[in-house]
Design a protein around this motif. Structure first.
Motif, PDB file in Angstrom:
ATOM      1  N   GLU A 128      35.620  54.624  41.802  1.00 16.45           N
ATOM      2  CA  GLU A 128      34.485  53.980  41.863  1.00 16.45           C
ATOM      3  C   GLU A 128      33.756  53.370  40.527  1.00 16.45           C
ATOM      4  O   GLU A 128      33.629  52.145  40.396  1.00 16.45           O
ATOM      5  N   ALA A 129      33.450  54.207  39.691  1.00 18.43           N
ATOM      6  CA  ALA A 129      32.929  53.775  38.433  1.00 18.43           C
ATOM      7  C   ALA A 129      33.577  53.189  37.462  1.00 18.43           C
ATOM      8  O   ALA A 129      33.335  52.202  36.765  1.00 18.43           O
ATOM      9  N   ALA A 130      35.078  53.266  37.564  1.00 15.78           N
ATOM     10  CA  ALA A 130      36.119  52.425  36.426  1.00 15.78           C
ATOM     11  C   ALA A 130      35.954  50.921  36.867  1.00 15.78           C
ATOM     12  O   ALA A 130      36.226  50.121  36.189  1.00 15.78           O
ATOM     13  N   ARG A 131      35.512  50.472  37.958  1.00 15.66           N
ATOM     14  CA  ARG A 131      35.191  49.283  38.292  1.00 15.66           C
ATOM     15  C   ARG A 131      34.296  48.391  37.235  1.00 15.66           C
ATOM     16  O   ARG A 131      34.451  47.321  37.200  1.00 15.66           O
ATOM     17  N   PHE A 132      33.469  49.325  36.791  1.00 15.21           N
ATOM     18  CA  PHE A 132      32.397  48.614  35.823  1.00 15.21           C
ATOM     19  C   PHE A 132      32.977  48.628  34.407  1.00 15.21           C
ATOM     20  O   PHE A 132      32.211  48.318  33.637  1.00 15.21           O
ATOM     21  N   SER A 133      34.125  49.356  34.326  1.00 12.14           N
ATOM     22  CA  SER A 133      34.656  49.329  32.805  1.00 12.14           C
ATOM     23  C   SER A 133      35.460  48.007  32.447  1.00 12.14           C
ATOM     24  O   SER A 133      36.308  47.603  32.991  1.00 12.14           O
TER      25      SER A 133
END
Ligand code: CP
Length: 322
Positions: A128-133
Motif C-alpha cells: 500500500e505504502a509503495a504507491r506513494f513512492s
C-alpha cells in the motif's frame, strides 16, 4: 553459463514492474534475463568501479537486522558507480521512532534517492505504502511475508549449480510458516517446469494455508515429507531454513524443530549430486561440519547475491542519464 556474457539491452527492462515487492509477477523469462545480466556483470573486472549508475543514489532503510541483504545491495550500488544513503535499525534511528507513516517515508526518501531498498517488520506493509513512492521500491523482507530478491538469488544459485531449474526435486525444510524466503522461492519455482517440492517442517511450522492453496492453483507439485531419512536420498536440493524464533509467540510452535537439522549423519543420506542451500543466517540447524562438503552451496549462494543485486539495480536504475 558460457554464452550469456553479452552486454544487456538496458533500454528493455528485465521485469516490467515498477516496484519489486513480490516474486508473484516474475516469470521464468524474467528470471533468466536477470541471471544473464548478473553473469555479464560478474565477469567484469572485480576491482573496477563500473560507470553503470553515475549520479544515482540508492537509499537503504532497514527496520529489521540484516547482514547479507543490506551490505550486498550497498556494495552492488557502489560497484556500479552509484552512491548509497541509508538508515540501519530504522525503527530506532529514523523518524519511524516518532511515528512517521511509511507512505510519508517513501514520499520523502523518493525525492532524495533514485530507488529504495527497504526491510520492514510489518508483513505486507509495503504494498500500500509503495504507491506513494516516486521511485522504485525493493522489498528486502517484509515481516513474515516475502523476500523476493533472496528468492531470485536462490534461483540464480540453482542455475549456476545445476545449469537449469526445470525438473529439480527441491526439499524446503525448517520454518515454512514464518520463513519469508521460502514463500518467495516457492512462488518463483511455480513458474518453472517439472519442479517437485517436498515440504519438511515441524508440525506447527508449515506453509500458511492461503499460500499453499495459491501455489497449488499455480500448478506447483508439492507433497509433505515425514523424515529426513526418507526424503533426503531422493532430492536434488535441500533448502534449509532456521526457525524464526524472534517471530514465535508460543514456544510450543517450535516443538520438534531439533529433528530438522543437517549434520554429518544427514549428509550421508544426500545424493552425491545434491546441493544444500540456506538463505543464512544459520543458528543450529546447519552444522558447520558440513561446510567443507562440495554439496554445501550456501556460501556460494550468498556471493551470488551480490551479482544478482547488481543486476537488479542495473536493470532498475541503469540506462538513460536523465
Ligand atoms: N538472507 C538474508 O536475508 O540475510 P540477512 O538477514 O543477513 O540480510
Amino acid at each position: 553459463m558460457s554464452g550469456l556474457w553479452s552486454e544487456p539491452q538496458t533500454a528493455e527492462p528485465v521485469a516490467n514492474v515498477r516496484h519489486l515487492l513480490s516474486t508473484t509477477p516474475w516469470t521464468r523469462q524474467h528470471v533468466e534475463r536477470l541471471v544473464e545480466r548478473a553473469e555479464w556483470l560478474r565477469q567484469l573486472p572485480r576491482r573496477q568501479r563500473l560507470q553503470r549508475l553515475p549520479g544515482r543514489v540508492l537509499a537503504t532503510l532497514f527496520y529489521e537486522p540484516s547482514t547479507r541483504t543490506r551490505l550486498s545491495f550497498e556494495a552492488a550500488a557502489i560497484k556500479l558507480g552509484g552512491q548509497v544513503v541509508g538508515a540501519e535499525n530504522a525503527l530506532e534511528n529514523s523518524s519511524a521512532k516518532k511515528g512517521e507513516a511509511l507512505a510519508d517515508v517513501f514520499r520523502i526518501v523518493g525525492v532524495y534517492a533514485d530507488a529504495i531498498v527497504i526491510r520492514h517488520n510489518e508483513t505486507h506493509a509495503l504494498v500500500e505504502a509503495a504507491r506513494f513512492s516516486p521511485v522504485p521500491v525493493i522489498n528486502a523482507g517484509d515481516g513474515t511475508g516475502e523476500h523476493p530478491t533472496q528468492a531470485l538469488l536462490d534461483v540464480y544459485t540453482l542455475i549456476r549449480e545445476f545449469g537449469q531449474v526445470d525438473g529439480l526435486h527441491v526439499c524446503v525444510m525448517g520454518d515454512l510458516k514464518y520463513g519469508r524466503t521460502v514463500h518467495s522461492l516457492l512462488q518463483l519455482l511455480a513458474s518453472f517446469r517439472g519442479i517437485r517440492v517436498t515440504l519438511l517442517h515441524p508440525p506447527s511450522l508449515g506453509l500458511p494455508r492461503p499460500l499453499y492453496l495459491q501455489l497449488q492453483a499455480a500448478g506447483l507439485r508439492m507433497e509433505t515429507g515425514h523424515s529426513l531419512a526418507s526424503v533426503l536420498p531422493h532430492v536434488d536440493v535441500v533448502y534449509q531454513t532456521r526457525v524464526q524464533r524472534e517471530r514465535i509467540v508460543d514456544p510450543a510452535e517450535a516443538a520438534g524443530a531439533t529433528a530438522y537439522r543437517i549434520g554429518p549423519q544427514e549428509l550421508t543420506w544426500l545424493p552425491a549430486h545434491a546441493r544444500i542451500l540456506h538463505p543464512l543466517p544459520r543458528v543450529d540447524e546447519l552444522d558447520p561440519a558440513v561446510d567443507e562438503d562440495p554439496r554445501a552451496a550456501y556460501f556460494r549462494q550468498a556471493e551470488n547475491g551480490l551479482y544478482l543485486r547488481m543486476a537488479i539495480l542495473d536493470d532498475l536504475l541503469g540506462g538513460d542519464e536523465g
